[in-house]
Design a protein around this motif. Structure first.
Motif, PDB file in Angstrom:
ATOM      1  N   VAL A  42      11.359  60.451  38.218  1.00 14.78           N
ATOM      2  CA  VAL A  42      10.576  61.128  39.260  1.00 14.78           C
ATOM      3  C   VAL A  42      11.025  62.578  39.394  1.00 14.78           C
ATOM      4  O   VAL A  42      10.200  63.489  39.583  1.00 14.78           O
ATOM      5  CB  VAL A  42      10.691  60.380  40.594  1.00 14.78           C
ATOM      6  N   LEU A  43      12.327  62.822  39.290  1.00 12.45           N
ATOM      7  CA  LEU A  43      12.814  64.209  39.336  1.00 12.45           C
ATOM      8  C   LEU A  43      12.279  65.027  38.164  1.00 12.45           C
ATOM      9  O   LEU A  43      11.972  66.210  38.317  1.00 12.45           O
ATOM     10  CB  LEU A  43      14.336  64.240  39.355  1.00 12.45           C
ATOM     11  N   GLN A  44      12.142  64.419  36.998  1.00 15.34           N
ATOM     12  CA  GLN A  44      11.541  65.129  35.873  1.00 15.34           C
ATOM     13  C   GLN A  44      10.083  65.472  36.162  1.00 15.34           C
ATOM     14  O   GLN A  44       9.608  66.564  35.804  1.00 15.34           O
ATOM     15  CB  GLN A  44      11.666  64.301  34.602  1.00 15.34           C
ATOM     16  N   ASP A  45       9.370  64.572  36.811  1.00 14.27           N
ATOM     17  CA  ASP A  45       7.990  64.878  37.210  1.00 14.27           C
ATOM     18  C   ASP A  45       7.972  66.048  38.204  1.00 14.27           C
ATOM     19  O   ASP A  45       7.108  66.933  38.124  1.00 14.27           O
ATOM     20  CB  ASP A  45       7.334  63.652  37.851  1.00 14.27           C
ATOM     21  N   ALA A  46       8.912  66.041  39.142  1.00 12.25           N
ATOM     22  CA  ALA A  46       8.982  67.135  40.116  1.00 12.25           C
ATOM     23  C   ALA A  46       9.294  68.457  39.416  1.00 12.25           C
ATOM     24  O   ALA A  46       8.727  69.504  39.773  1.00 12.25           O
ATOM     25  CB  ALA A  46      10.044  66.827  41.171  1.00 12.25           C
ATOM     26  N   TYR A  47      10.184  68.419  38.433  1.00 13.40           N
ATOM     27  CA  TYR A  47      10.497  69.634  37.668  1.00 13.40           C
ATOM     28  C   TYR A  47       9.243  70.193  36.998  1.00 13.40           C
ATOM     29  O   TYR A  47       8.992  71.406  37.040  1.00 13.40           O
ATOM     30  CB  TYR A  47      11.565  69.330  36.613  1.00 13.40           C
ATOM     31  N   ARG A  48       8.463  69.342  36.381  1.00 11.34           N
ATOM     32  CA  ARG A  48       7.259  69.816  35.682  1.00 11.34           C
ATOM     33  C   ARG A  48       6.260  70.443  36.648  1.00 11.34           C
ATOM     34  O   ARG A  48       5.629  71.449  36.323  1.00 11.34           O
ATOM     35  CB  ARG A  48       6.627  68.655  34.917  1.00 11.34           C
ATOM     36  N   LEU A  49       6.132  69.859  37.837  1.00 10.57           N
ATOM     37  CA  LEU A  49       5.240  70.460  38.823  1.00 10.57           C
ATOM     38  C   LEU A  49       5.778  71.800  39.318  1.00 10.57           C
ATOM     39  O   LEU A  49       5.015  72.762  39.509  1.00 10.57           O
ATOM     40  CB  LEU A  49       5.044  69.507  40.004  1.00 10.57           C
ATOM     41  N   LEU A  50       7.083  71.880  39.513  1.00 11.47           N
ATOM     42  CA  LEU A  50       7.676  73.094  40.061  1.00 11.47           C
ATOM     43  C   LEU A  50       7.733  74.219  39.039  1.00 11.47           C
ATOM     44  O   LEU A  50       7.509  75.392  39.377  1.00 11.47           O
ATOM     45  CB  LEU A  50       9.092  72.776  40.577  1.00 11.47           C
ATOM     46  N   TYR A  51       7.980  73.864  37.757  1.00 10.44           N
ATOM     47  CA  TYR A  51       8.267  74.900  36.777  1.00 10.44           C
ATOM     48  C   TYR A  51       7.292  74.974  35.599  1.00 10.44           C
ATOM     49  O   TYR A  51       7.278  75.972  34.887  1.00 10.44           O
ATOM     50  CB  TYR A  51       9.685  74.707  36.226  1.00 10.44           C
TER      51      TYR A  51
END
Length: 280
Positions: A211-220
């Motif tokens: 889920v953190l990897q998904d958040a990274y992709r949305l953020l960056y």
């Protein structure tokens, strides 16, 4: 058995020293120092002003704690100090300056490792379990979250923050806040992905890392502004504690967060290849 306080050490009678503490040769301990049980202070160390060392702290040879802040606004005589949490290890020639504000503290949490020749300036806050590698320069008013790692020869601009479990590569220049869990590197430091290896070692479950990897992709990697990316993270991703922490950190950033690495930047060899897609 060696004496707890070496006969060449200069210890002010006002200092509070636990009987189980040890102080090495030619070290100087000021009147306002408080040294806990099982503390080891090496040779040629200086503890001046308010310095509090928790149980089991180890201070390497030549270290200076509680020195006058390198801040032109600092007023001599301001009552402030340095606090080091239990079990923290400071290696040789580390310097940590006291705070600039009255009754303020420069704080280093429990279980940290501050490697040789590193500097922590006035009013900094270092979370428990953080690692600061040789020759790093942490300037005034910086914050480092728990279990974050700061690479050797890295510098931080004043008032910047590094989130919990982040990893900053060596010889980096941190000019903006680094969100929790990120792997960053470069001059200036930019985000290359989630610190998967560090999170795995810390015991974070694989579903949370994904889920953190998904958040990274949305953020960056989405092309969205940080504000819009946070909106999508809130609406599209599970409200797991690490995600909430990431969102709150970015939302609170007063001077912005570090940018994203250019596509293909990892091919220079500065950072491990394609960390954002590394198996969790």
């Amino acid at each position: 058995m060696a004496e707890p306080v070496h006969p060449t050490a200069v210890v002010d009678p006002g200092a509070r020293i636990h009987p189980a503490a040890r102080i090495g040769a030619f070290s100087i301990v000021g009147a306002e120092a408080t040294i806990g049980a099982d503390v080891e202070v090496g040779h040629h160390c200086v503890l001046e002003g308010r310095v509090e060392l928790g149980r089991g702290v180890k201070i390497g040879h030549g270290s200076v704690l509680g020195g006058r802040p390198q801040d032109l606004k600092f007023k001599e005589g301001t009552p402030s100090g340095v606090r080091i949490g239990a079990g923290t290890v400071l290696r040789e020639y580390v310097t940590i300056h006291r705070a600039t504000r009255a009754d303020g503290w420069t704080d280093v949490g429990e279980g940290c490792l501050i490697m040789a020749m590193s500097h922590i300036a006035h009013d900094c806050k270092v979370g428990q379990g953080a690692i600061i590698i040789n020759y790093a320069g942490i300037t005034g008013h910086c914050e480092i979250g728990e279990r974050a790692t700061i690479g050797g020869l890295t510098g931080m601009v004043p008032f910047t923050r590094i989130g919990a479990y982040a990893y900053v590569g060596g010889v980096s220049k941190v000019t903006a806040d680094v969100p929790p869990y990120m792997l960053v590197d470069g001059i200036p430091a930019v985000a290359h992905g989630i610190n998967v290896v560090g999170l795995r070692r810390a015991g974070m479950p694989a579903p949370e890392r994904r889920v953190l990897q998904d958040a990274y992709r949305l953020l960056y990697r989405s092309g969205l502004t940080p504000q819009r990316a946070l909106e999508r993270i809130r609406s599209e991703l599970p409200t797991l504690p690490p995600v909430v922490r990431l969102v709150e950190f970015v939302a609170a950033a007063r001077h912005g967060v570090c940018g994203a690495a250019r596509r293909g930047a990892d091919e220079t060899g500065d950072v491990t290849r394609t960390p954002e897609s590394e198996p969790v």
